[in-house]
Design a protein around this motif. Structure first.
Motif, PDB file in Angstrom:
ATOM      1  N   UNK A   1      -1.750   7.415  -1.452  1.00  0.00           N
ATOM      2  CA  UNK A   1      -0.716   7.716  -0.451  1.00  0.00           C
ATOM      3  C   UNK A   1      -0.875   6.915   0.839  1.00  0.00           C
ATOM      4  N   UNK A   2      -2.112   6.740   1.300  1.00  0.00           N
ATOM      5  CA  UNK A   2      -2.317   5.985   2.542  1.00  0.00           C
ATOM      6  C   UNK A   2      -1.930   4.517   2.372  1.00  0.00           C
ATOM      7  N   UNK A   3      -2.264   3.926   1.238  1.00  0.00           N
ATOM      8  CA  UNK A   3      -1.874   2.539   1.003  1.00  0.00           C
ATOM      9  C   UNK A   3      -0.354   2.422   0.906  1.00  0.00           C
ATOM     10  N   UNK A   4       0.280   3.370   0.234  1.00  0.00           N
ATOM     11  CA  UNK A   4       1.744   3.339   0.123  1.00  0.00           C
ATOM     12  C   UNK A   4       2.373   3.397   1.504  1.00  0.00           C
ATOM     13  N   UNK A   5       1.767   4.148   2.416  1.00  0.00           N
ATOM     14  CA  UNK A   5       2.312   4.292   3.771  1.00  0.00           C
ATOM     15  C   UNK A   5       2.084   3.061   4.646  1.00  0.00           C
ATOM     16  N   UNK A   6       1.299   2.109   4.167  1.00  0.00           N
ATOM     17  CA  UNK A   6       1.076   0.892   4.956  1.00  0.00           C
ATOM     18  C   UNK A   6       1.589  -0.358   4.252  1.00  0.00           C
ATOM     19  N   UNK A   7       1.831  -0.274   2.971  1.00  0.00           N
ATOM     20  CA  UNK A   7       2.231  -1.455   2.199  1.00  0.00           C
ATOM     21  C   UNK A   7       3.728  -1.366   1.896  1.00  0.00           C
ATOM     22  N   UNK A   8       4.526  -1.697   2.909  1.00  0.00           N
ATOM     23  CA  UNK A   8       5.977  -1.589   2.792  1.00  0.00           C
ATOM     24  C   UNK A   8       6.630  -2.847   2.241  1.00  0.00           C
ATOM     25  N   UNK A   9       5.914  -3.969   2.252  1.00  0.00           N
ATOM     26  CA  UNK A   9       6.523  -5.226   1.799  1.00  0.00           C
ATOM     27  C   UNK A   9       6.090  -5.619   0.382  1.00  0.00           C
ATOM     28  N   UNK A  10       5.790  -4.632  -0.438  1.00  0.00           N
ATOM     29  CA  UNK A  10       5.445  -4.901  -1.840  1.00  0.00           C
ATOM     30  C   UNK A  10       6.627  -5.585  -2.525  1.00  0.00           C
ATOM     31  N   UNK A  11       6.383  -6.675  -3.230  1.00  0.00           N
ATOM     32  CA  UNK A  11       7.481  -7.334  -3.946  1.00  0.00           C
ATOM     33  C   UNK A  11       8.107  -6.391  -4.981  1.00  0.00           C
ATOM     34  N   UNK A  12       9.375  -6.619  -5.245  1.00  0.00           N
ATOM     35  CA  UNK A  12      10.052  -5.807  -6.257  1.00  0.00           C
ATOM     36  C   UNK A  12       9.518  -6.136  -7.636  1.00  0.00           C
ATOM     37  N   UNK A  13       9.739  -5.217  -8.547  1.00  0.00           N
ATOM     38  CA  UNK A  13       9.321  -5.414  -9.930  1.00  0.00           C
ATOM     39  C   UNK A  13       9.923  -6.690 -10.484  1.00  0.00           C
ATOM     40  N   UNK A  14       9.205  -7.323 -11.376  1.00  0.00           N
ATOM     41  CA  UNK A  14       9.646  -8.546 -12.040  1.00  0.00           C
ATOM     42  C   UNK A  14      10.799  -8.200 -12.976  1.00  0.00           C
ATOM     43  N   UNK A  15      11.996  -8.599 -12.591  1.00  0.00           N
ATOM     44  CA  UNK A  15      13.177  -8.253 -13.391  1.00  0.00           C
ATOM     45  C   UNK A  15      13.187  -8.954 -14.749  1.00  0.00           C
ATOM     46  N   UNK A  16      12.448 -10.055 -14.871  1.00  0.00           N
ATOM     47  CA  UNK A  16      12.411 -10.773 -16.130  1.00  0.00           C
ATOM     48  C   UNK A  16      11.469 -10.158 -17.148  1.00  0.00           C
ATOM     49  N   UNK A  17      10.663  -9.206 -16.699  1.00  0.00           N
ATOM     50  CA  UNK A  17       9.700  -8.578 -17.594  1.00  0.00           C
ATOM     51  C   UNK A  17       9.907  -7.072 -17.531  1.00  0.00           C
TER      52      UNK A  17
END
Length: 178
Positions: free
Chosen positions: A96-112
């Motif tokens: 939960x703490x990492x989720x609250x700080x990591x807001x710029x995670x790339x979106x899922x790979x749409x090709x996979x």
């Protein structure tokens, strides 16, 4: 093939602790973090605890291949190898703490596309201590960005589950008192 520490690893320092479970859950809601049923199960469980005091944890994000498994591996193999390389399992509360700080995670790979029984594309699994041997109880958290929506999700996997070489994990490297 280069393995940790001689590979491309992503390091982060995350401030963990200082909130009660209730405050942490409220903070997730404030940031519109979505949680699946397995994630909710973990957050509600009495074995999910939060540290009263704040501390910083230096983390390392690696692929299964970066740990020396070009053909994938099981969770026990991954955890054992990480330990031999000097990496630690993270406290369960890191998710939960990492989720609250990591807001710029790339979106899922749409090709996979995600397949049943495999880690979803673009997901990052937090390597944490397993709180229950029950194969039907969530083993930990993973982070995912689906169409711009940030998720904190729990997952189920048994010890025989084969993780792919490109699946990504976060391990603890150093606890920094603070």
């Amino acid at each position: 093939m280069q393995i940790y520490p001689d590979c491309d690893a992503i390091t982060r320092t995350v401030v963990v602790g200082g909130l009660t479970k209730s405050q942490l859950t409220h903070r997730l809601q404030q940031h519109s973090i979505l949680i699946n049923k397995y994630g909710e199960t973990l957050l509600r469980d009495e074995r999910f605890t939060t540290s009263e005091t704040e501390y910083s944890l230096k983390t390392v994000e690696l692929s299964v291949k970066d740990l020396g498994f070009p053909n994938g591996a099981t969770m026990p193999q991954i955890f054992r190898q990480a330990s031999e390389l000097g990496l630690n399992l993270c406290p369960l509360e890191l998710g939960p703490y990492l989720r609250l700080t990591y807001f710029d995670q790339p979106e899922s790979d749409k090709g996979r596309d995600s397949q049943e029984g495999h880690a979803p594309s673009g997901s990052i699994t937090i390597a944490s201590e397993i709180v229950s041997a029950d194969d039907e109880f969530p083993k930990g958290f993973y982070l995912r960005n689906i169409k711009g929506e940030l998720w904190l999700r729990g997952y189920i996997a048994d010890d025989l589950h084969q993780w792919n070489s490109y699946d990504r994990f976060i391990f603890g490297e150093t606890i920094i008192k603070g």
